[in-house]
Design an enzyme around this catalytic site. Structure first.
Site, mmCIF file in Angstrom:
data_model
loop_
_atom_site.group_PDB
_atom_site.id
_atom_site.type_symbol
_atom_site.label_atom_id
_atom_site.label_comp_id
_atom_site.label_asym_id
_atom_site.label_seq_id
_atom_site.Cartn_x
_atom_site.Cartn_y
_atom_site.Cartn_z
ATOM 1 N N PHE A 255 55.245 31.386 37.386
ATOM 2 C CA PHE A 255 53.819 31.165 37.299
ATOM 3 C C PHE A 255 52.927 32.341 37.056
ATOM 4 O O PHE A 255 51.646 32.026 36.936
ATOM 5 C CB PHE A 255 53.267 30.714 38.881
ATOM 6 N N ARG B 59 42.656 41.334 55.471
ATOM 7 C CA ARG B 59 43.769 40.766 55.162
ATOM 8 C C ARG B 59 43.964 39.341 56.262
ATOM 9 O O ARG B 59 44.110 38.394 55.774
ATOM 10 C CB ARG B 59 45.093 41.603 55.319
ATOM 11 N N GLU C 13 44.000 49.965 43.805
ATOM 12 C CA GLU C 13 43.239 48.708 43.350
ATOM 13 C C GLU C 13 41.783 48.850 43.285
ATOM 14 O O GLU C 13 41.153 48.526 42.348
ATOM 15 C CB GLU C 13 43.532 47.528 44.274
ATOM 16 N N ARG D 242 41.148 31.185 53.416
ATOM 17 C CA ARG D 242 42.178 30.487 52.740
ATOM 18 C C ARG D 242 42.228 29.033 53.371
ATOM 19 O O ARG D 242 42.201 28.142 52.954
ATOM 20 C CB ARG D 242 43.165 31.033 52.240
ATOM 21 N N THR E 118 49.108 33.232 51.713
ATOM 22 C CA THR E 118 48.715 32.984 50.356
ATOM 23 C C THR E 118 48.731 31.498 49.848
ATOM 24 O O THR E 118 47.602 31.224 49.143
ATOM 25 C CB THR E 118 49.913 33.334 49.506
ATOM 26 N N HIS F 257 41.408 37.277 46.438
ATOM 27 C CA HIS F 257 42.564 38.346 46.323
ATOM 28 C C HIS F 257 41.996 39.665 47.592
ATOM 29 O O HIS F 257 40.928 39.766 47.309
ATOM 30 C CB HIS F 257 42.800 39.183 44.963
ATOM 31 N N TYR G 188 48.782 42.497 38.842
ATOM 32 C CA TYR G 188 49.803 41.338 39.245
ATOM 33 C C TYR G 188 51.302 42.010 38.902
ATOM 34 O O TYR G 188 52.206 41.018 38.641
ATOM 35 C CB TYR G 188 49.772 40.053 39.018
ATOM 36 N N LYS H 293 37.803 35.004 43.378
ATOM 37 C CA LYS H 293 38.613 34.578 42.406
ATOM 38 C C LYS H 293 37.630 33.418 41.721
ATOM 39 O O LYS H 293 36.881 32.984 42.099
ATOM 40 C CB LYS H 293 39.791 33.972 42.582
#
Ligand code: IDP
Ligand code: MG
Length: 153
Positions: free
Chosen positions: A57, A85, A126, A102, A91, A115, A49, A9
């Site tokens: 948001f 994942r 995707e 993360r 998240t 992502h 999304y 991102k």
């Protein structure tokens, strides 16, 4: 072998984390089957999304994803979707386990660096959203036989 989508991102691009994150996936043994920089648009983010369209948001999420180009990657390996994942973490970066991407690199629920696809079905959808077929490359890693046992791949 399974393929999965990773988007680095704008938070990863701006914070100079692109190389470090791709390095993690390479070191794990995943094969990089495709990689490109691209500027996302409202249209592609509405699709990508769609499950979040009603969230308060949604606008800030889309803006955050268009702040700079992103790096899209196709990674391949046995059970690659769940492996990537798990490497991603929760998240919200503040809740993500240390050792995950993360959990090691971010402090935010939204500016959360990557992502990653959450199921094989979503990974397939995707990947075709972000890559043309000719942008996914089939080649064999010379290290393959030292990455998996003969009955695993
Ligand atoms: P995921 O990226 O862990 O799969 P999703 O629920 O699919 O999480 O949400 C997609 C993205 O939307 C998240 O990565 C994050 O950037 C953003 N997001 C999710 N929940 C929130 C929230 O409560 N506030 C702000 N942004 C959020
Ligand atoms: Mg998701």
């Amino acid at each position: 072998m399974e393929q999965t989508l990773v988007l680095l991102k704008p938070s990863a691009v701006q914070r100079g984390l692109v190389g470090e994150i791709i390095n993690r996936f390479e070191k794990r043994g995943l094969r990089l089957a495709g990689m490109k920089m691209m500027q996302l648009t409202d249209e592609i983010l509405d699709e990508h999304y769609a499950h979040l369209r009603e969230k308060p948001f949604f606008r800030t999420l889309k803006d955050s994803m268009m702040a700079t180009p992103v790096i899209a990657c196709c990674l391949e390996g046995v059970e690659a979707v769940q492996v990537v994942r798990a490497m991603t973490g929760s998240t919200n970066g503040r809740n993500a386990d240390p050792g995950t991407i993360r959990g090691d690199y971010c402090m935010s629920n939204q500016q959360n660096i990557v992502h990653t696809s959450d199921s094989p079905e979503n990974a397939a959808a995707e990947l075709s959203r972000f890559f043309k077929p000719e942008e996914i490359f089939q080649y064999e890693l010379a290290t393959l036989k030292f990455t998996y046992s003969v009955d695993e791949k």
